[in-house]
Design an enzyme around this catalytic site. Structure first.
Site, short mmCIF file in Angstrom:
data_model
loop_
_atom_site.label_atom_id
_atom_site.label_comp_id
_atom_site.label_asym_id
_atom_site.label_seq_id
_atom_site.Cartn_x
_atom_site.Cartn_y
_atom_site.Cartn_z
N ALA A 239 0.76 -1.24 0.00
CA ALA A 239 0.00 0.00 0.00
C ALA A 239 0.80 1.31 0.00
O ALA A 239 0.35 2.31 -0.55
CB ALA A 239 -0.96 0.00 1.18
N CYS A 360 4.88 -0.55 -11.99
CA CYS A 360 5.36 0.61 -12.73
C CYS A 360 6.64 0.20 -13.46
O CYS A 360 7.63 0.91 -13.46
CB CYS A 360 5.57 1.81 -11.82
SG CYS A 360 6.59 1.48 -10.39
#
Ligand SMILES: C[S@@+](CC[C@H](N)C(=O)[O-])C[C@H]1O[C@@H](n2cnc3c(N)ncnc32)[C@H](O)[C@@H]1O
Length: 627
Positions: A239, A360
Site C-alpha cells: 500500500a 510501474c
C-alpha cells in the site's frame, strides 16, 4: 594588449552540458540538474532551459536545418546553441550578454522566427518521454470535480475542453499543446485533471489539505480498472505510500473497507499520514508482511489490488532503465516475489471476485511473464481483457510474444500516453462452467518441444525399458489430481512433478498408444526430468540468451515450483524473498525533504508519487525505490 573574450553566462554553459549528458544517456534532466547545482544553483532555470529544449527538440532541429545554422557556423557548440535558441525563442526572449555564441545565435533571431511561424502548432514533437504533463487527482471525498474545475477557473486557469472521447490521438496532441494557463479533464479516469508540465502545486491549499492528490494518470489505472463499487471490501496488498489506497477509498465513496497493508515500517508511517490527510474513514492500515496474512485477517474481502515492489523501470529515464536491465539478479528476485504475492492474492481469499496486478515496470519479465506463470497454475481465476475498462481508444497492450495473455494486458507508455510506464492485468473469479484458458497452456504450447525431447530420450532409453506392467497415467486423471490439490499457493511448490507427468500424459493421449503410458511413466521417473528449465527455455528462446534464462528459471524453480523444499532449499528460498522485499527505501515527506535538501541532495527520487517527493536509499542496499 589581448582583448579578453566575453564569457558565456554560466547558466547557459551548465544547461548545455546537462542537455548533452541527457542525450548521451547519463541521467534524467532532473537528476543531472540536481547533480550540477554546485556549478549553478538556479535549479529551476536550468531545468526550464533543458526540459524546453527536449520538448521543442523537433522544432529546434528543423530551425537549425532550415537556417543551415550548423553549416554556416561550424565552430559553434551545438548544445550551447540549442540552449541559447531556447532562451531566445521560448524563455526570456532575449540573450543578456555579448559573448560570441550569444551574438551568433542572436544574428539568426529573425530567420528563426520566420521559420518558426511556418511551423504547424500540431507538429510539436513529444520527445522520448520527456514531455509529461502534471496530473492532479481530485480527491472526491473532499471535493467534486466540478468544484475543483471552478476553483481553478477562479484562480485564473482556463479549462481547455475536449469532448471527443473517441479521438485519443487528438486528445494527446491537445495535452501537448496546453498553454501555461490552461488545464484539461482526462477522458479515461474520472476526477483527473491535466496541467502543463512542471505546474507547481506544493503550496496550493487544496493540495496541502488533501483535496488534490498529485498522481500520474498511469498510476490511477489500477484502481479505475479494479472498480470496486461502494460498500465493497478491498485489500491493497502493497500500500505505501498510499496513492492507490486513497484512490480506492474514493472509488468506494468511503463506504466499505479498504485494508491497506504495508510491510515496511517507515513507509507504513507515510501511508498513515497520507490516508489521514485524504479524510478517508474506510481505510484500515496494517503494518504487516501481507504474505503472512490470510482470509481471517481480511474477512470477506472481494477486491484485491496487487501493486508490488518492482524495478520501477516505467518511471525511469532511459539510463536508469538500462542500468536496471543489466541488473538481472535483482530482476529475478523481484519476479519471484511478484509471482508469490500475486499467487497469494488468487488463492488465499475465497470471496475475492476481481484482482488487479499492476507494476510501474515496462519489463515483460515483471508483467506478462508473471501473469503467465501464475495463470498456468490457477484454476479459479481467468484473465480478462483490461481494455474493456479504458475503451477502444487505448493503444498499448502486452507483448504479442505472450499471445492472448499479451492482448488482455494493458500498458501505459511514456512516449505514447504521456504518462509514466505502467502495466495492468485483471483477473476475475471463474463462474460455473467457465475455465481459465491459460491453465497449463505451456503443456500444449510446448508439446512439440516436449515431443522432440521425449523422442530424443526414447532413443536413449528405449533399449532398457520394459513395455509392460506399468501404471497408466491419463490426461483427465491428471487434471482431476490437480484440481483436488489445495488451493493454497503451496500448490505450485509441489507441482512440478504433476506438470511434468501431465506433459507425459498429453504425449500419450496424442499418440493414442495406451500401452506405452506405463513405460513412459517409468521413463519419466528414471530419465532426467522435463524440467521447468526445459519448458521455459522454449518460451524465452527468442527473448534472452540461454545463460540468463537458465538463471531465471532456476530462481523461479527454487522459489515456486520445485518439489517440497528440503530444509536447505527452504532457507534459501526464504532468503530470496526477504532480499527481494528489503530493497525498499526510506520515504520522507516534502517537509523533511526541504530540510534535507539544505544539507545535501539525494540523487534518488520517488518516481511513483509527487506527494512524497524523495527517497533515501538504505545504507547497505543501493537500489532504486520501490515506487
Ligand atoms: C510499488 S510500491 C506500492 C505503491 C502503492 N500501491 C501506491 O500506489 O502508493 C510497493 C510497496 O509494497 C511494499 N511491500 C513489499 N513487500 C511487501 C509485503 N510482503 N507485504 C506488504 N507490503 C510489501 C513495499 O514496501 C512498497 O511500499
Amino acid at each position: 594588449m589581448f582583448k579578453h573574450s566575453v564569457k558565456v553566462p554560466r547558466l547557459y554553459k551548465v544547461a548545455a552540458v546537462i542537455a548533452k549528458e541527457v542525450s548521451d544517456g547519463k541521467g534524467s534532466i532532473k537528476q543531472l540538474v540536481y547533480e550540477k547545482q554546485k556549478k549553478h544553483p538556479n535549479i529551476k532555470a536550468l531545468y526550464a532551459l533543458v526540459s524546453t529544449l527536449y520538448q521543442r527538440q523537433g522544432e529546434i532541429d528543423r530551425l537549425l536545418k532550415r537556417s543551415q545554422f550548423l553549416e554556416k557556423e561550424p565552430r559553434s557548440d551545438i548544445w550551447l546553441s540549442k540552449i541559447l535558441i531556447v532562451e531566445l525563442l521560448w524563455g526570456r526572449k532575449t540573450l543578456p550578454g555579448q559573448s560570441k555564441p550569444e551574438n551568433t545565435v542572436r544574428a539568426y533571431e529573425q530567420i528563426f522566427k520566420a521559420h518558426l511561424s511556418d511551423e504547424k502548432p500540431t507538429e510539436i514533437v513529444i520527445s522520448q518521454g520527456t514531455f509529461k504533463p502534471r496530473y492532479v487527482r481530485v480527491n472526491s471525498l473532499a471535493l467534486t470535480q466540478n468544484e475543483a474545475v471552478e476553483g481553478f477557473r477562479e484562480e485564473g486557469w482556463t479549462l481547455s475542453k475536449f469532448l471527443d472521447k473517441t479521438n485519443y490521438k487528438e486528445f494527446l496532441n491537445k495535452i501537448a499543446l496546453l498553454n501555461e494557463d490552461e488545464f484539461m479533464v482526462d477522458i479515461h479516469i474520472p476526477n483527473l485533471l491535466i496541467f502543463p508540465p512542471k505546474t507547481e502545486f506544493y503550496r496550493h491549499p487544496a493540495y496541502k489539505n488533501g483535496s488534490l492528490i498529485l498522481q500520474d494518470k498511469a498510476s490511477c489505472l489500477p484502481v479505475h480498472i479494479l472498480a470496486p463499487p461502494p460498500g465493497s471490501k478491498v485489500l491493497d496488498m502493497c500500500a505505501a505510500p498510499g496513492m492507490k489506497t486513497t484512490h480506492l477509498a474514493a472509488a468506494i465513496n468511503d463506504d466499505g473497507t479498504v485494508w491497506a497493508v504495508e510491510r515496511d515500517k517507515r513507509r507504513f508511517e507515510t501511508l498513515d499520514k497520507i490516508v489521514l490527510s485524504s479524510g478517508a474513514k474506510c481505510v484500515k492500515t496494517v503494518n504487516k508482511d501481507v504474505l503472512t496474512c490470510n482470509a481471517e485477517d481480511f474477512p470477506g474481502v472481494e477486491y484485491v489490488l496487487v501493486d508490488p515492489s518492482c524495478t520501477g523501470s516505467g518511471m525511469s529515464d532511459r539510463v536508469e532503465a538500462n542500468q536496471m536491465a543489466g541488473d538481472q539478479n535483482r530482476l529475478e528476485k523481484l519476479t519471484g516475489f511478484q509471482i508469490k504475492i500475486l499467487r497469494s492474492a488468487l488463492t488465499r481469499y475465497p470471496d475475492v471476485k476481481r484482482v488487479v496486478y499492476s507494476t510501474c515496470s515496462i519489463y515483460p519479465e515483471e508483467n506478462e511473464d508473471v501473469v503467465r506463470q501464475v495463470l498456468e497454475t490457477n484454476y479459479n481465476f481467468k484473465l480478462v481483457p483490461a481494455q474493456q475498462y479504458v475503451g477502444d481508444v487505448w493503444q498499448n497492450f502486452g507483448s504479442s510474444e505472450y499471445g492472448d495473455i499479451g492482448k488482455f494486458c494493458l500498458y501505459a507508455k511514456p512516449e505514447e500516453d504521456l504518462t509514466n510506464g505502467f502495466f495492468v492485468a485483471v483477473f476475475e473469479r471463474l463462474k460455473e462452467g467457465e475455465e481459465n484458458l491459460f491453465f497449463n497452456t505451456r503443456i500444449f504450447n510446448f508439446k512439440k518441444h516436449v515431443q522432440a525431447k521425449e523422442r530424443r530420450r526414447n532413443r536413449k532409453f528405449d533399449r532398457g525399458v520394459n513395455e509392460d506392467g506399468e501404471e497408466n497415467v491419463d490426461v483427465q486423471e491428471q487434471g482431476q489430481l490437480l484440481e483436488k490439490k489445495s488451493e493454497d499457493e503451496s500448490l505450485v511448490e509441489t507441482d512440478q512433478t504433476k506438470i511434468a507427468e501431465t506433459e507425459t500424459a498429453h504425449e500419450d493421449a496424442a499418440n493414442g498408444d495406451q500401452s506405452r503410458k506405463k513405460k513412459k511413466k517409468k521413463k519419466f521417473e528414471e530419465a532426467p526430468r522435463i524440467s521447468e528449465e526445459d519448458i521455459c527455455a522454449e518460451v524465452e528462446v527468442e527473448k534472452k540468451k540461454k545463460k540468463q534464462k537458465k538463471k531465471e528459471v532456476e530462481t523461479i524453480v527454487e522459489e515456486h515450483i520445485e518439489p517440497p523444499l528440503t530444509k536447505k532449499r527452504k532457507s534459501k528460498s526464504n532468503e530470496v524473498a526477504v532480499e527481494a522485499t528489503e530493497e525498499n527505501t526510506e520515504m520522507i515527506t516534502a517537509d523533511e525533504v526541504k530540510a534535507k535538501k539544505k544539507s545535501k541532495h539525494s540523487k534518488s527520487e520517488n518516481v511513483e508519487t509527487d506527494l512524497v517527493v524523495q527517497v533515501t536509499p538504505k545504507k547497505k542496499k543501493r537500489h532504486k525505490d520501490d515506487c
